[in-house]
Design a protein around this motif. Structure first.
Motif, mmCIF file in Angstrom:
data_model
loop_
_atom_site.group_PDB
_atom_site.id
_atom_site.type_symbol
_atom_site.label_atom_id
_atom_site.label_comp_id
_atom_site.label_asym_id
_atom_site.label_seq_id
_atom_site.Cartn_x
_atom_site.Cartn_y
_atom_site.Cartn_z
ATOM 1 N N ILE A 192 -51.962 -37.562 -10.259
ATOM 2 C CA ILE A 192 -52.895 -38.698 -10.246
ATOM 3 C C ILE A 192 -52.137 -40.013 -10.175
ATOM 4 C CG2 ILE A 192 -54.651 -39.922 -11.579
ATOM 5 C CD1 ILE A 192 -55.512 -37.222 -12.728
ATOM 6 N N LEU A 193 -51.050 -40.107 -10.949
ATOM 7 C CA LEU A 193 -50.300 -41.358 -11.017
ATOM 8 C C LEU A 193 -49.468 -41.624 -9.774
ATOM 9 C CD1 LEU A 193 -49.121 -41.201 -14.737
ATOM 10 C CD2 LEU A 193 -50.995 -42.535 -13.787
ATOM 11 N N THR A 194 -49.060 -40.573 -9.082
ATOM 12 C CA THR A 194 -48.202 -40.761 -7.904
ATOM 13 C C THR A 194 -48.985 -40.716 -6.597
ATOM 14 O OG1 THR A 194 -47.694 -38.383 -7.952
ATOM 15 C CG2 THR A 194 -46.154 -39.865 -9.060
ATOM 16 N N ASP A 195 -49.940 -39.806 -6.482
ATOM 17 C CA ASP A 195 -50.697 -39.657 -5.240
ATOM 18 C C ASP A 195 -51.908 -40.583 -5.177
ATOM 19 O OD1 ASP A 195 -50.952 -38.375 -2.730
ATOM 20 O OD2 ASP A 195 -52.616 -37.187 -3.507
ATOM 21 N N HIS A 196 -52.357 -41.071 -6.320
ATOM 22 C CA HIS A 196 -53.469 -42.028 -6.417
ATOM 23 C C HIS A 196 -54.753 -41.533 -5.738
ATOM 24 C CE1 HIS A 196 -50.698 -44.981 -8.048
ATOM 25 N NE2 HIS A 196 -49.906 -44.811 -7.018
ATOM 26 N N PRO A 197 -55.253 -40.334 -6.063
ATOM 27 C CA PRO A 197 -56.559 -39.943 -5.503
ATOM 28 C C PRO A 197 -57.679 -40.807 -6.057
ATOM 29 C CG PRO A 197 -55.855 -38.375 -7.175
ATOM 30 C CD PRO A 197 -54.699 -39.301 -6.957
ATOM 31 N N PHE A 198 -57.484 -41.357 -7.243
ATOM 32 C CA PHE A 198 -58.426 -42.301 -7.842
ATOM 33 C C PHE A 198 -57.716 -43.042 -8.958
ATOM 34 C CE2 PHE A 198 -59.097 -38.114 -9.794
ATOM 35 C CZ PHE A 198 -58.826 -38.392 -11.127
ATOM 36 N N LYS A 199 -58.344 -44.096 -9.427
ATOM 37 C CA LYS A 199 -57.798 -44.862 -10.540
ATOM 38 C C LYS A 199 -58.935 -45.222 -11.486
ATOM 39 C CE LYS A 199 -58.068 -49.417 -8.268
ATOM 40 N NZ LYS A 199 -58.723 -48.978 -7.038
ATOM 41 N N ALA A 200 -58.599 -45.755 -12.639
ATOM 42 C CA ALA A 200 -59.622 -46.142 -13.610
ATOM 43 C C ALA A 200 -60.560 -47.179 -12.978
ATOM 44 C CB ALA A 200 -58.968 -46.708 -14.864
#
Length: 374
Positions: A192-200
Motif C-alpha cells: 500500500i505504501l509503495t504501490d499506492h493503490p489508495f491513500k487515506a
C-alpha cells in the motif's frame, strides 16, 4: 557512639549503611532539584532563543539526565558496602545495562522529536511523499535505535549476544511459520505504501465493501462505509483483490432508468430526451450527458439517462487580509469536494418538475384485461 556505628548488619557496619543511604537520598534530592532547575530556568532561557532546536534538546535531555543522577547515586551507595563478589558482579552488570539503556532512551527521544518537528512538516507539505509513510518511518527508526541499544546493553553487561541471536534465529523460524498471516499483512501494508493503490481519504470498493479509507496501518486498514460503520480489512487482501479507487476517476457515473407510459407519442419521447440533456447542461457539476430510448418494457417505454458528476469543483471565496496596514477583501478560488448525493437530488427534482410541466407521465406496473363475449 562509635561502638554503635561499629555494629555489623549483613556484613556492613551501621556507618557504612548510613553513608550508603545518604548517597542514595542525596542523589534523589539532587535529581529533584535538577528537574526543577531545568523546568523553571533552563527551559525559559531556551524559549527566548530564536531556534527551536535548543528547546527540543533541553526537553529530551531532562528526564534521562535526572535518571542518570539517580543511577550514579545508587552506584556510589553500593560502593560503600562490602558485598559478596557474586552480588557485586551482578550489580555492576545491572548498572552497566541501565546506563546504556538510559543513553538509548535519550537518543531515541531526541531523534523522534527532531523527526516530528522537522521531517513530518516537510513530508506533509510534499506532494510526492505519502502522509502514511511518516508513521511507519517513525516506528522503524525508533525500533532500530532501541534494538541496537538493547543489544549493546546486553553485550556490555556480559551476555553472549551471538548465542542469543542464534537461539532467536531458530525460534524466529518457528515463529514465522506460526505467523504467516501477520507477515502477509505486513507485506500488504508495504505494498500500500509503495504501490499506492489508495491513500487515506480515498473512496474505494474492495471485496464488496465500499467506503472511505480513514486509516492505514501495517497490519490492516480501516474503511468507513457509506452507512457510517467502520470495518477493518487485513492488508493481505490488497495483494489478492481487485480494487476500484473511485476518488481517482475524473467523475462519478450515474445511470438513471426512466419509464414513460405507452401512450407517449414519438415527439414527446424526443422532447423528454431534450429535457434531460438541457437539465444536465445547466448543472455546473454535471458533464457528458447521454440519453437513449432503449426498451419496450412490460408496462413502460424505457429511457436510459447517463451523466457524470465531477468529484471536485473550483469556487470563488472572499477573504480579508491586510495590505499596507489596511484590511481589504480579496476574491480567491479554492477547490472543494462536490456533494454528489445533493447533485443527484437536484437532478431528480428538476427532472420531475420539467416532466410534469411537459405532460410526460411516468409509468407504473399495470395490466390491461380484455374480455371476449362468446
Amino acid at each position: 557512639m562509635s561502638n554503635l556505628l561499629e555494629i555489623t548488619i549483613y556484613g556492613n557496619t551501621l556507618l557504612q549503611w548510613g553513608v550508603a543511604i545518604l548517597y542514595l537520598v542525596g542523589a534523589m534530592f539532587l535529581a529533584k532539584g535538577t528537574y526543577w532547575f531545568i523546568k523553571k530556568i533552563v527551559k525559559r532561557l531556551a524559549k527566548k532563543t530564536t531556534t527551536k532546536l535548543d528547546d527540543i534538546l533541553v526537553d529530551m535531555f531532562e528526564e534521562p539526565f535526572v535518571f542518570a543522577i539517580v543511577l550514579f547515586g545508587s552506584y556510589l551507595a553500593v560502593k560503600q558496602l562490602s558485598l559478596p563478589e557474586v552480588v557485586t558482579g551482578w550489580t555492576s552488570k545491572v548498572y552497566t545495562f541501565l546506563v546504556i539503556i538510559n543513553a538509548t532512551w535519550f537518543l531515541a527521544r531526541t531523534v523522534i522529536s527532531l523527526m516530528d518537528n522537522y521531517l513530518r512538516p516537510k513530508m506533509q507539505q510534499s506532494k510526492d511523499m505519502d502522509k502514511q509513510v511518516f508513521p511507519v518511518l517513525r516506528k522503524t527508526v525508533a525500533t532500530f535505535i532501541w534494538g541496537v541499544g538493547v543489544v549493546m546493553a546486553l553485550n556490555n553487561a556480559g551476555y553472549d549476544i551471538t548465542a542469543m541471536i542464534a537461539g532467536l534465529g531458530i525460534g524466529g523460524l518457528a515463529l514465522a511459520m506460526a505467523a504467516q498471516d501477520s507477515v502477509s499483512n505486513f507485506f500488504g501494508g508495504f505494498t500500500i505504501l509503495t504501490d499506492h493503490p489508495f491513500k487515506a481519504g480515498d473512496r474505494i470498493n474492495i471485496n464488496g465493501y465500499a467506503g472511505t479509507v480513514c486509516e492505514i496501518g501495517m497490519r490492516s486498514f480501516r474503511l468507513k462505509t457509506y452507512d457510517k460503520t467502520e470495518i477493518v480489512i487485513p492488508n493481505s487482501q490488497v495483494t489478492n483483490s481487485i480494487i476500484e479507487n473511485i476518488s481517482r476517476a475524473p467523475a462519478k457515473k450515474i445511470i438513471l432508468e426512466l419509464g414513460l407510459t405507452y401512450d407517449t407519442p414519438v415527439d414527446k419521447m424526443k422532447e423528454a430526451q431534450e429535457i434531460l440533456k438541457d437539465i444536465a447542461e445547466k448543472n455546473e457539476d454535471v458533464i457528458n450527458p447521454e440519453t437513449y430510448f432503449l426498451t419496450f418494457g412490460d408496462f413502460s417505454l424505457g429511457i436510459r439517462f447517463i451523466y457524470y458528476i465531477n468529484h471536485k469543483k473550483s469556487v470563488k471565496t472572499t477573504v480579508r487580509r491586510k495590505e499596507n496596514g489596511v484590511d481589504k477583501e480579496f476574491e480567491e478560488r479554492k477547490v472543494i469536494d462536490v456533494d454528489k448525493l445533493q447533485v443527484q437530488n437536484d437532478m431528480n427534482m428538476e427532472i420531475l418538475r420539467r416532466f410534469n410541466e411537459a405532460g410526460l407521465n411516468f409509468a407504473f406496473p399495470s395490466q390491461t384485461v380484455y374480455t371476449v363475449n362468446s
